[in-house]
Design a protein around this motif. Sequence first.
Motif, PDB file in Angstrom:
ATOM      1  N   MET A 142      98.605   8.092  44.713  1.00  0.00           N
ATOM      2  CA  MET A 142      99.490   7.339  43.805  1.00  0.00           C
ATOM      3  C   MET A 142     100.394   6.416  44.635  1.00  0.00           C
ATOM      4  O   MET A 142     101.012   6.853  45.602  1.00  0.00           O
ATOM      5  N   THR A 143     100.458   5.163  44.237  1.00  0.00           N
ATOM      6  CA  THR A 143     101.276   4.190  44.961  1.00  0.00           C
ATOM      7  C   THR A 143     102.756   4.464  44.698  1.00  0.00           C
ATOM      8  O   THR A 143     103.167   4.657  43.559  1.00  0.00           O
ATOM      9  N   SER A 144     103.557   4.483  45.767  1.00  0.00           N
ATOM     10  CA  SER A 144     104.988   4.719  45.599  1.00  0.00           C
ATOM     11  C   SER A 144     105.665   3.471  45.044  1.00  0.00           C
ATOM     12  O   SER A 144     105.171   2.343  45.210  1.00  0.00           O
ATOM     13  N   ILE A 145     106.781   3.674  44.386  1.00  0.00           N
ATOM     14  CA  ILE A 145     107.560   2.564  43.835  1.00  0.00           C
ATOM     15  C   ILE A 145     108.681   2.242  44.808  1.00  0.00           C
ATOM     16  O   ILE A 145     109.465   3.122  45.181  1.00  0.00           O
ATOM     17  N   GLN A 146     108.732   1.004  45.244  1.00  0.00           N
ATOM     18  CA  GLN A 146     109.745   0.597  46.214  1.00  0.00           C
ATOM     19  C   GLN A 146     111.095   0.435  45.525  1.00  0.00           C
ATOM     20  O   GLN A 146     111.209  -0.276  44.516  1.00  0.00           O
ATOM     21  N   GLN A 147     112.105   1.119  46.060  1.00  0.00           N
ATOM     22  CA  GLN A 147     113.450   1.014  45.503  1.00  0.00           C
ATOM     23  C   GLN A 147     114.145  -0.216  46.090  1.00  0.00           C
ATOM     24  O   GLN A 147     114.224  -0.356  47.308  1.00  0.00           O
ATOM     25  N   ARG A 148     114.622  -1.069  45.228  1.00  0.00           N
ATOM     26  CA  ARG A 148     115.307  -2.273  45.710  1.00  0.00           C
ATOM     27  C   ARG A 148     116.798  -2.028  45.883  1.00  0.00           C
ATOM     28  O   ARG A 148     117.422  -1.303  45.110  1.00  0.00           O
ATOM     29  N   GLY A 149     117.345  -2.694  46.891  1.00  0.00           N
ATOM     30  CA  GLY A 149     118.788  -2.699  47.085  1.00  0.00           C
ATOM     31  C   GLY A 149     119.351  -4.064  46.712  1.00  0.00           C
ATOM     32  O   GLY A 149     118.654  -4.917  46.165  1.00  0.00           O
ATOM     33  N   ILE A 150     120.625  -4.246  47.020  1.00  0.00           N
ATOM     34  CA  ILE A 150     121.312  -5.517  46.752  1.00  0.00           C
ATOM     35  C   ILE A 150     121.484  -6.251  48.079  1.00  0.00           C
ATOM     36  O   ILE A 150     122.076  -5.723  49.021  1.00  0.00           O
ATOM     37  N   GLU A 151     120.949  -7.460  48.143  1.00  0.00           N
ATOM     38  CA  GLU A 151     121.023  -8.240  49.374  1.00  0.00           C
ATOM     39  C   GLU A 151     122.379  -8.901  49.557  1.00  0.00           C
ATOM     40  O   GLU A 151     122.905  -8.981  50.667  1.00  0.00           O
ATOM     41  N   ARG A 152     122.941  -9.371  48.447  1.00  0.00           N
ATOM     42  CA  ARG A 152     124.198 -10.133  48.553  1.00  0.00           C
ATOM     43  C   ARG A 152     124.904 -10.112  47.204  1.00  0.00           C
ATOM     44  O   ARG A 152     124.260 -10.070  46.158  1.00  0.00           O
ATOM     45  N   ILE A 153     126.238 -10.129  47.236  1.00  0.00           N
ATOM     46  CA  ILE A 153     127.062 -10.200  46.017  1.00  0.00           C
ATOM     47  C   ILE A 153     128.028 -11.365  46.163  1.00  0.00           C
ATOM     48  O   ILE A 153     128.577 -11.594  47.236  1.00  0.00           O
ATOM     49  N   TRP A 154     128.245 -12.077  45.067  1.00  0.00           N
ATOM     50  CA  TRP A 154     129.299 -13.096  45.073  1.00  0.00           C
ATOM     51  C   TRP A 154     129.929 -13.177  43.687  1.00  0.00           C
ATOM     52  O   TRP A 154     129.398 -12.664  42.701  1.00  0.00           O
ATOM     53  N   THR A 155     131.093 -13.804  43.654  1.00  0.00           N
ATOM     54  CA  THR A 155     131.839 -13.977  42.404  1.00  0.00           C
ATOM     55  C   THR A 155     131.734 -15.437  41.967  1.00  0.00           C
ATOM     56  O   THR A 155     131.862 -16.347  42.790  1.00  0.00           O
ATOM     57  N   VAL A 156     131.515 -15.647  40.692  1.00  0.00           N
ATOM     58  CA  VAL A 156     131.394 -17.007  40.168  1.00  0.00           C
ATOM     59  C   VAL A 156     132.772 -17.664  40.114  1.00  0.00           C
ATOM     60  O   VAL A 156     133.737 -17.058  39.633  1.00  0.00           O
ATOM     61  N   GLU A 157     132.851 -18.880  40.635  1.00  0.00           N
ATOM     62  CA  GLU A 157     134.096 -19.647  40.577  1.00  0.00           C
ATOM     63  C   GLU A 157     133.984 -20.684  39.471  1.00  0.00           C
ATOM     64  O   GLU A 157     133.038 -21.470  39.447  1.00  0.00           O
ATOM     65  N   HIS A 158     134.955 -20.672  38.578  1.00  0.00           N
ATOM     66  CA  HIS A 158     134.933 -21.589  37.429  1.00  0.00           C
ATOM     67  C   HIS A 158     135.968 -22.695  37.632  1.00  0.00           C
ATOM     68  O   HIS A 158     136.988 -22.495  38.280  1.00  0.00           O
ATOM     69  N   ARG A 159     135.650 -23.849  37.050  1.00  0.00           N
ATOM     70  CA  ARG A 159     136.629 -24.941  37.119  1.00  0.00           C
ATOM     71  C   ARG A 159     136.635 -25.729  35.821  1.00  0.00           C
ATOM     72  O   ARG A 159     135.652 -25.769  35.093  1.00  0.00           O
ATOM     73  N   GLN A 160     137.768 -26.367  35.567  1.00  0.00           N
ATOM     74  CA  GLN A 160     137.955 -27.151  34.352  1.00  0.00           C
ATOM     75  C   GLN A 160     137.364 -28.542  34.584  1.00  0.00           C
ATOM     76  O   GLN A 160     137.909 -29.338  35.341  1.00  0.00           O
TER      77      GLN A 160
ATOM     78  N   ALA B   5     104.676  -2.077  43.393  1.00  0.00           N
ATOM     79  CA  ALA B   5     105.636  -1.937  42.303  1.00  0.00           C
ATOM     80  C   ALA B   5     107.023  -1.686  42.878  1.00  0.00           C
ATOM     81  O   ALA B   5     107.183  -1.082  43.939  1.00  0.00           O
ATOM     82  N   SER B   6     108.038  -2.172  42.186  1.00  0.00           N
ATOM     83  CA  SER B   6     109.410  -1.946  42.632  1.00  0.00           C
ATOM     84  C   SER B   6     110.292  -1.677  41.429  1.00  0.00           C
ATOM     85  O   SER B   6     109.898  -1.910  40.273  1.00  0.00           O
ATOM     86  N   GLU B   7     111.499  -1.195  41.693  1.00  0.00           N
ATOM     87  CA  GLU B   7     112.465  -1.007  40.611  1.00  0.00           C
ATOM     88  C   GLU B   7     113.876  -1.089  41.182  1.00  0.00           C
ATOM     89  O   GLU B   7     114.100  -0.909  42.377  1.00  0.00           O
ATOM     90  N   ILE B   8     114.809  -1.377  40.274  1.00  0.00           N
ATOM     91  CA  ILE B   8     116.217  -1.428  40.633  1.00  0.00           C
ATOM     92  C   ILE B   8     116.949  -0.437  39.732  1.00  0.00           C
ATOM     93  O   ILE B   8     116.726  -0.416  38.522  1.00  0.00           O
ATOM     94  N   SER B   9     117.801   0.392  40.332  1.00  0.00           N
ATOM     95  CA  SER B   9     118.552   1.381  39.550  1.00  0.00           C
ATOM     96  C   SER B   9     119.938   0.839  39.215  1.00  0.00           C
ATOM     97  O   SER B   9     120.549   0.109  39.999  1.00  0.00           O
ATOM     98  N   ILE B  10     120.410   1.225  38.026  1.00  0.00           N
ATOM     99  CA  ILE B  10     121.712   0.773  37.540  1.00  0.00           C
ATOM    100  C   ILE B  10     122.436   1.970  36.947  1.00  0.00           C
ATOM    101  O   ILE B  10     121.927   2.609  36.014  1.00  0.00           O
ATOM    102  N   LYS B  11     123.612   2.296  37.495  1.00  0.00           N
ATOM    103  CA  LYS B  11     124.423   3.391  36.965  1.00  0.00           C
ATOM    104  C   LYS B  11     125.761   2.835  36.519  1.00  0.00           C
ATOM    105  O   LYS B  11     126.417   2.102  37.258  1.00  0.00           O
TER     106      LYS B  11
END
Length: 279
Positions: A1-19, A226-232
């Motif tokens: 059975m092929t294992s499912i690759q667990q994905r991590g987070i490569e990068r996080i950023w915050t959206v900057e808004h402007r008027q 196959a891959s998956e991402i977990s969310i808690k």
Amino acid sequence: MTSIQQRGIERIWTVEHRQNSPIHIAGMVLDPNKMKESDPFLFLAEDWFKKGTFDFHPHRGIETVTYVIEGKLEHQDNKAGKGELEPGDVQWMTAGRGVIHIEDPAEEETVHSLQLWVNLPREHKMAEPRYQNLRAKDMPVRKEDGALIRIFSGSSGGIQSDTKNYVPVTMVEINVEPGAMVTQDLPGDYNGFMYILEGKGLFGKNQTEAEKGHVLLLEKAETGQASEISIKSVENLRVLLYAGRPLNEPIVARGPFVMNTEEEIRQAYRDYMAGKFAE
């Protein structure tokens, strides 16, 4: 059975808004200067806007995917197409060879929306334009303990959307109650990212913490696996996840047109000026 690759987070950023104007606030969720990184996605913009912000404008060579967070959004095009989107609805527009349209809030409304541009592959750049209005109430849903996933495109846990794609794309809205966990499956060759609309949670194999306003770029997985991402969820979570198969093609973008060569861009402008988008 092929294992499912667990994905991590490569990068996080915050959206900057402007008027941008008295009736328009905008922020870039996905930076258009990093199109190669997010291939097949070109950019994602978050907007708060009132009637009169945008006028009729053309597109060629792309699809626009508009998700309404708040307000009522009216749509018209140059071929007598017309419609209205409510909160939670999505419009998947294939510009293909050419569309001229306008998206405008209803009178007295402020619309809060996300618009994603999806690149079209070379062989479908000049596809016949089409619209898919994806009503939240009509979308297939996957229910797990403490979680509900609405499937706008692609699949989740074996439940498939019938949305038509030129480029394989998964787009899901993930709602998770505090303390609950869910996983989203993805083909290994998909690039993907998430945008948190509400709440706080732990994401991926390293349980990376993120909250409302954060964008999370998924680590890449292996093609053919196959891959998956977990969310808690820590606090009531509402997350949009977008993932798709990269095209790995040249990108030449000028204004509302995205093609593969400079000459194709020049031809797009010639065709638009000659009125050929109305044919």
